[in-house]
Design a protein around this motif. Structure first.
Motif, PDB file in Angstrom:
ATOM      1  N   SER A   1      -7.489  -0.864  -6.615  1.00 23.17           N
ATOM      2  CA  SER A   1      -6.190  -0.197  -6.735  1.00 23.17           C
ATOM      3  C   SER A   1      -6.352   1.178  -7.374  1.00 23.17           C
ATOM      4  O   SER A   1      -5.830   2.183  -6.880  1.00 23.17           O
ATOM      5  CB  SER A   1      -5.230  -1.058  -7.555  1.00 23.17           C
ATOM      6  N   ALA A   2      -7.079   1.234  -8.499  1.00 24.83           N
ATOM      7  CA  ALA A   2      -7.312   2.518  -9.155  1.00 24.83           C
ATOM      8  C   ALA A   2      -8.130   3.449  -8.266  1.00 24.83           C
ATOM      9  O   ALA A   2      -7.821   4.638  -8.124  1.00 24.83           O
ATOM     10  CB  ALA A   2      -8.015   2.294 -10.488  1.00 24.83           C
TER      11      ALA A   2
ATOM     12  N   SER B   1     -12.907   1.025  -1.654  1.00 29.95           N
ATOM     13  CA  SER B   1     -11.745   0.585  -2.422  1.00 29.95           C
ATOM     14  C   SER B   1     -11.003  -0.572  -1.780  1.00 29.95           C
ATOM     15  O   SER B   1     -10.291  -1.317  -2.462  1.00 29.95           O
ATOM     16  CB  SER B   1     -10.751   1.748  -2.588  1.00 29.95           C
ATOM     17  N   LEU B   2     -11.148  -0.723  -0.444  1.00 27.61           N
ATOM     18  CA  LEU B   2     -10.277  -1.625   0.297  1.00 27.61           C
ATOM     19  C   LEU B   2     -11.028  -2.806   0.904  1.00 27.61           C
ATOM     20  O   LEU B   2     -12.149  -2.665   1.381  1.00 27.61           O
ATOM     21  CB  LEU B   2      -9.557  -0.865   1.419  1.00 27.61           C
ATOM     22  N   VAL B   3     -10.372  -3.955   0.887  1.00 33.23           N
ATOM     23  CA  VAL B   3     -10.824  -5.116   1.637  1.00 33.23           C
ATOM     24  C   VAL B   3     -10.453  -4.945   3.098  1.00 33.23           C
ATOM     25  O   VAL B   3     -11.239  -5.234   4.002  1.00 33.23           O
ATOM     26  CB  VAL B   3     -10.186  -6.411   1.076  1.00 33.23           C
ATOM     27  N   GLU B   4      -9.236  -4.493   3.332  1.00 31.95           N
ATOM     28  CA  GLU B   4      -8.743  -4.188   4.677  1.00 31.95           C
ATOM     29  C   GLU B   4      -7.865  -2.957   4.609  1.00 31.95           C
ATOM     30  O   GLU B   4      -7.068  -2.802   3.685  1.00 31.95           O
ATOM     31  CB  GLU B   4      -7.901  -5.343   5.243  1.00 31.95           C
ATOM     32  N   ARG B   5      -8.021  -2.106   5.617  1.00 31.74           N
ATOM     33  CA  ARG B   5      -7.096  -0.986   5.755  1.00 31.74           C
ATOM     34  C   ARG B   5      -5.995  -1.425   6.711  1.00 31.74           C
ATOM     35  O   ARG B   5      -6.267  -1.983   7.778  1.00 31.74           O
ATOM     36  CB  ARG B   5      -7.831   0.244   6.292  1.00 31.74           C
ATOM     37  N   LEU B   6      -4.728  -1.177   6.341  1.00 38.56           N
ATOM     38  CA  LEU B   6      -3.574  -1.682   7.076  1.00 38.56           C
ATOM     39  C   LEU B   6      -2.598  -0.563   7.373  1.00 38.56           C
ATOM     40  O   LEU B   6      -2.741   0.560   6.881  1.00 38.56           O
ATOM     41  CB  LEU B   6      -2.854  -2.764   6.260  1.00 38.56           C
TER      42      LEU B   6
ATOM     43  N   ALA C   1      -6.440  -3.884  -1.602  1.00 33.34           N
ATOM     44  CA  ALA C   1      -7.442  -3.282  -2.472  1.00 33.34           C
ATOM     45  C   ALA C   1      -8.363  -4.330  -3.092  1.00 33.34           C
ATOM     46  O   ALA C   1      -7.935  -5.433  -3.436  1.00 33.34           O
ATOM     47  CB  ALA C   1      -6.755  -2.476  -3.572  1.00 33.34           C
ATOM     48  N   VAL C   2      -9.621  -3.972  -3.229  1.00 31.76           N
ATOM     49  CA  VAL C   2     -10.629  -4.837  -3.832  1.00 31.76           C
ATOM     50  C   VAL C   2     -10.228  -5.203  -5.265  1.00 31.76           C
ATOM     51  O   VAL C   2      -9.697  -4.364  -6.015  1.00 31.76           O
ATOM     52  CB  VAL C   2     -11.999  -4.129  -3.850  1.00 31.76           C
TER      53      VAL C   2
ATOM     54  N   VAL D   1      -2.305  -2.591  -2.113  1.00 34.20           N
ATOM     55  CA  VAL D   1      -1.929  -3.815  -2.817  1.00 34.20           C
ATOM     56  C   VAL D   1      -3.193  -4.545  -3.244  1.00 34.20           C
ATOM     57  O   VAL D   1      -4.066  -4.837  -2.411  1.00 34.20           O
ATOM     58  CB  VAL D   1      -1.078  -4.722  -1.895  1.00 34.20           C
ATOM     59  N   LYS D   2      -3.321  -4.816  -4.513  1.00 35.84           N
ATOM     60  CA  LYS D   2      -4.454  -5.570  -5.045  1.00 35.84           C
ATOM     61  C   LYS D   2      -4.547  -6.921  -4.337  1.00 35.84           C
ATOM     62  O   LYS D   2      -3.528  -7.562  -4.066  1.00 35.84           O
ATOM     63  CB  LYS D   2      -4.268  -5.770  -6.551  1.00 35.84           C
TER      64      LYS D   2
END
Length: 403
Positions: free
Chosen positions: A116-117, A12-17, A80-81, A34-35
């Motif tokens: 995001s979803a 789901s994520l590009v980066e986890r923060l 989010a991707v 965040v998208k």
């Protein structure tokens, strides 16, 4: 600080923060994603495209909507991707992958707010913010079985949100729980303690049932029967032509109005950069962009006038206290990889955008509720109200669906 995304098996994520709150408030203890078309200070925004990410500097400031959430006690846990240039409704990105649809893993999550979803459906966050122009919050909410809200156009600040289709696009919210969606929406809408009336009338947009698969239509009727037993409101069928007082089909919103506005704006916001930068494009996006490139905006300028006329007529048909409902999407999520021929693509997009264009041209607030199940897959039931009646809609949905 970035966290290894290997701890996100859902993709789901590009980066986890881990961005801590900036204050305390109604979002204390809640996490959000965040998208990746919404700026986070110090992190490059990809817009769903590595080429965009690599040729644009990291922003200095968060998008204003992000700061609102952090200041209200929320904690940001990831980017989010998003679909490539957010120009898709299926959720399959050739560069960042396809986020896992938690309720139907073999099927697409829907887009363009796919990550995001998926991030809330897979339990990575309490809610997420994304964007919606042609259905990019509502479609993944429906296909992933989560709550999604597209607010009235421009109710939420878009400062720090990458430009897409400014005459149509809005920031919105997705969540696995209605309460979290409600809390985040009221922060972003700056609602305060506005008093709102109870819903007086519930309309069923019957044209949409004719577009939907029969099993989806059956589930809509079953859900409305439960709502009637719960709160006493009986859904009154109404055709689009009756609502606006003009003999036009519901599909007119999409094919003769909204789609042209979207395409013309995309030529200006992204097309200029694509034509000059010549970035690497995914195959599916490049096919879609071919239509954008060939679009004759001058010949179709009348569609802008049609959008304005539909906005006025739709809202005139939704007086105070009125809620209109319809299936968020006419179908369940397509199987991954199944949108690989023109017939399949047109069937999914054309029917789906007949549903989503209604609130798009009406600039209506719309909430997709995860109430329907067809063949074991989720489908949303949408509720919409007149332009700028966001707080009324939030409260009305709460009254109609409260356990």
């Amino acid at each position: 600080m970035p966290i290894d995304t290997r701890f996100d098996p859902s993709g789901s994520l590009v980066e986890r923060l881990d961005l801590p709150p900036l204050g305390t408030g109604p979002l204390d203890g809640l996490t959000f994603t965040v998208k990746d078309n919404i700026d986070l200070a110090g992190y490059r925004t990809s817009y769903g495209s590595p080429a965009w990410r690599d040729t644009h500097p990291a922003p200095v400031h968060n998008a204003l909507c992000v700061d609102q959430l952090l200041a209200a006690g929320g904690r940001c846990v990831g980017k989010a991707v998003a679909d490539e240039f957010t120009y898709s409704l299926d959720g399959e990105n050739p560069f960042f992958g396809t986020p896992r649809n938690a309720r139907a893993p073999e099927r697409v999550p829907g887009g363009s707010s796919s990550g995001s979803a998926a991030s809330v459906a897979n339990g990575l966050a309490d809610f997420s913010i994304g964007t919606d122009s042609g259905g990019s919050i509502r479609v993944p909410a429906s296909l992933c079985g989560v709550w999604g809200m597209r607010p009235s156009l421009h109710r939420i600040s878009e400062a720090g949100v990458l430009p897409f289709m400014p005459g149509v696009s809005t920031v919105g919210i997705l969540s696995a729980q209605r309460g979290f969606l409600d809390a985040a929406a009221r922060v972003l809408l700056r609602s305060g303690e506005k008093p709102v009336a109870s819903p007086k009338r519930l309309l069923l947009l019957s044209d949409m049932l004719e577009v939907a698969d029969a099993a989806v239509a059956d589930q809509v009727h079953a859900a409305l029967e439960q709502i009637s037993r719960h709160c006493g409101l009986v859904a009154e069928p109404v055709r689009f032509s009756q609502l606006i007082g003009e003999d036009l089909p519901l599909s007119y919103c999409n094919f003769e109005a909204l789609r042209d506005l979207q395409t013309a704006e995309f030529q200006s916001t992204l097309g200029n950069w694509i034509e000059t930068a010549n970035p690497e494009l995914g195959y599916v996006f490049s096919m879609a962009y071919g239509n954008v490139r060939q679009f004759d905006r001058i010949a179709r300028l009348d569609s802008l006038t049609r959008c304005e006329r539909l906005f006025e007529k739709i809202n005139a048909g939704l007086p105070e206290g009125t809620v209109v409902c319809f299936p968020t999407t006419p179908v369940i999520a397509p199987l991954k990889g199944s949108l690989n021929n023109l017939d399949a693509v047109l069937d999914f997009y054309d029917r789906t955008m007949i549903a989503t264009a209604f609130s798009g041209v009406g600039r209506l607030p719309e909430i997709s509720a995860p109430l329907l199940t067809v063949e074991g897959c989720p489908v949303g039931l949408s509720f919409a109200a007149a332009h700028y009646q966001d707080e009324f809609l939030l409260s009305a949905v709460g009254e109609m669906l409260a356990a």
